[in-house]
Design an enzyme around this catalytic site. Structure first.
Site, mmCIF file in Angstrom:
data_model
loop_
_atom_site.group_PDB
_atom_site.id
_atom_site.type_symbol
_atom_site.label_atom_id
_atom_site.label_comp_id
_atom_site.label_asym_id
_atom_site.label_seq_id
_atom_site.Cartn_x
_atom_site.Cartn_y
_atom_site.Cartn_z
ATOM 1 N N GLU A 11 -9.363 -2.139 13.041
ATOM 2 C CA GLU A 11 -10.193 -2.893 12.103
ATOM 3 C C GLU A 11 -10.075 -4.398 12.300
ATOM 4 O O GLU A 11 -10.920 -5.153 11.836
ATOM 5 C CB GLU A 11 -9.802 -2.553 10.660
ATOM 6 N N ARG A 36 -4.910 -4.239 10.602
ATOM 7 C CA ARG A 36 -5.671 -5.437 10.950
ATOM 8 C C ARG A 36 -5.053 -6.220 12.095
ATOM 9 O O ARG A 36 -5.761 -6.712 12.972
ATOM 10 C CB ARG A 36 -5.824 -6.342 9.719
ATOM 11 N N MET A 55 -7.178 1.838 10.470
ATOM 12 C CA MET A 55 -6.484 0.784 9.740
ATOM 13 C C MET A 55 -5.467 0.075 10.645
ATOM 14 O O MET A 55 -5.017 0.625 11.639
ATOM 15 C CB MET A 55 -5.772 1.357 8.518
ATOM 16 N N GLY A 97 0.806 -1.217 0.000
ATOM 17 C CA GLY A 97 0.000 0.000 0.000
ATOM 18 C C GLY A 97 0.837 1.263 0.000
ATOM 19 O O GLY A 97 1.898 1.318 0.620
ATOM 20 N N ARG A 146 -4.259 6.960 4.580
ATOM 21 C CA ARG A 146 -3.050 6.198 4.250
ATOM 22 C C ARG A 146 -2.012 7.040 3.519
ATOM 23 O O ARG A 146 -0.814 6.882 3.736
ATOM 24 C CB ARG A 146 -3.438 4.974 3.400
ATOM 25 N N ASP A 156 1.225 0.921 8.859
ATOM 26 C CA ASP A 156 0.882 0.074 9.998
ATOM 27 C C ASP A 156 1.969 0.016 11.070
ATOM 28 O O ASP A 156 1.719 -0.430 12.185
ATOM 29 C CB ASP A 156 0.577 -1.354 9.531
ATOM 30 N N THR A 163 5.573 1.527 5.690
ATOM 31 C CA THR A 163 4.260 1.013 6.055
ATOM 32 C C THR A 163 3.553 1.983 6.981
ATOM 33 O O THR A 163 4.168 2.524 7.896
ATOM 34 C CB THR A 163 4.334 -0.364 6.762
#
Length: 390
Positions: free
Chosen positions: A239, A184, A182, A16, A291, A139, A137
């Site tokens: 999420e 997971r 966001m 992403g 993002r 994340d 990232t």
């Protein structure tokens, strides 16, 4: 096959996009231009598929203004992908790298991309192709490194979005608002919403991350108590929330190959509040809006992304290969991090989760230790709203 004599450099984006992936691209391009021994500087169009399909962009031929805009441009300027590679694809990749006379391969991505990068490295090392990873990232789940470029900007976005939603709820305190963030399997972005708080009692009032099993009974108790106290309640959730058995709290909607698509956690919890407590509730899901948001790009994130790109080139020219650029935190006051190299096998598909010390004992909030860790990464302070409330 003999070693490559021409020293071309190829940059690939994977996974992403972020608000600073182009900043790393910029750092690599500008650093590569400094060395005469690097003959060509190329980008693979559309991620690793660009190598498979032999579609490249000559980055040396781009205009000065185009390159200078990169650090302030959202998402990936050369494209990216999430393609699942087969074993035979790696042989094609190696063949095409040799055909293009690539001496230096820089792979910018997350832990999945580092897995791809590591597999390419194993094949390419006998041909003296140097392979370096550049972390990327939102994340923040790449192992070993203190943090990853992309996270600081995503953290800034969720904190700012939460702060603005909080003012909406505070001005008309009649319902519960659940924000789904966001991440997971790791709750770094969700946890960053805590930076919206200016003082005790400010939103977000509750934060639930995927590292802790979600208890719906305790959740409803927390929401009911806070609704009585404040009227309006702001909750931020990951999420990927799971129950005590490790199952998603919402059922899967679709399975496609190795990918499983789940329903919205925020919507599920809002409905739970309405049905079980009789309180008006709604859900918000910024999703990919945050993002690659350039409006909330962190200046510190941009600066470090450029550094990561440049350091990967420097390291490759010094003979390094099979490693990823990481950041080591030297101090918080003043904040200072330095780049270093991490063997790819230490980051390939390894997920970094929030440590327990960053999550409160009830599992519904974030500690001051996380704030100390995260605050420097979002760059300049968020706007303050306190003085504007009657």
């Amino acid at each position: 096959m003999s070693s490559i004599s021409e020293d071309n450099l190829l940059i690939v984006h994977g996974g992403g996009p972020t608000a600073v992936i182009n900043a790393s691209l910029y750092g690599a391009i500008e650093e590569a231009k400094r060395y005469r021994k690097i003959t060509g500087i190329y980008g693979a169009i559309g991620g690793v598929e660009g190598i498979l399909q032999e579609t490249y962009i000559d980055l040396k031929k781009q205009t000065y203004s185009s390159i200078e805009r990169l650090p302030f441009t959202p998402a990936s300027a050369i494209g990216t992908s999430r393609i699942h590679l087969r074993e035979t694809d790696y042989e094609i990749i190696l063949t095409n790298l040799l055909k293009k006379r690539i001496k230096y391969l820089l792979f910018n991505g997350g832990n999945g991309s580092m897995d791809t990068c590591g597999k390419i490295f194993r094949l390419a090392q006998e041909h003296d192709i140097r392979v370096l990873g550049i972390p990327k990232t939102v994340d923040n789940d790449i192992a070993v490194t203190d943090h990853s470029p992309g996270f600081g900007s995503a953290a800034r976005f969720i904190a700012a979005a939460t702060a603005e939603i909080a003012q909406d709820i505070k001005s008309m305190p009649i319902h519960v608002c659940i924000i789904e963030a966001m991440g997971r399997n790791a709750g770094w972005i969700t946890a960053s919403s805590i930076l919206a708080q200016e003082k005790a009692g400010d939103a977000p009032h509750l934060i639930y991350v995927s590292e802790r099993a979600f208890d719906s009974v305790k959740f409803l108790e927390d929401v009911q108590q806070l609704h009585k106290e404040y009227g309006g309640v702001v909750v931020v959730v990951s999420e990927g929330l799971k129950d005590g058995q490790g199952n998603s709290i919402v059922p899967p909607l679709m399975t496609k190959g190795r990918d499983v698509y789940f329903g919205d956690v925020g919507t599920h919890l809002a409905m739970l509040v309405i049905k079980e407590l009789g309180i008006k509730a709604r859900s918000e899901k910024p999703g990919i809006m945050g993002r690659a948001s350039i409006a909330y790009q962190s200046a510190k994130d941009r600066e470090e992304a450029i550094l990561a790109g440049a350091y990967s080139v420097q390291s490759a020219l010094q003979g390094e290969t099979g490693k990823m650029v990481g950041f080591k935190r030297i101090s918080n006051h003043p904040y200072h991090c330095e780049p270093f190299l991490i063997p790819l096998n230490e980051v390939m598909m390894h997920e970094k989760k929030l440590p327990d010390s960053f999550i409160n004992s009830r599992g519904n909030g974030i500690t001051s230790e996380f704030i100390e860790y995260c605050k420097p990464l979002i760059g300049e302070p968020l706007p303050t709203f306190t003085n504007y409330i009657i």
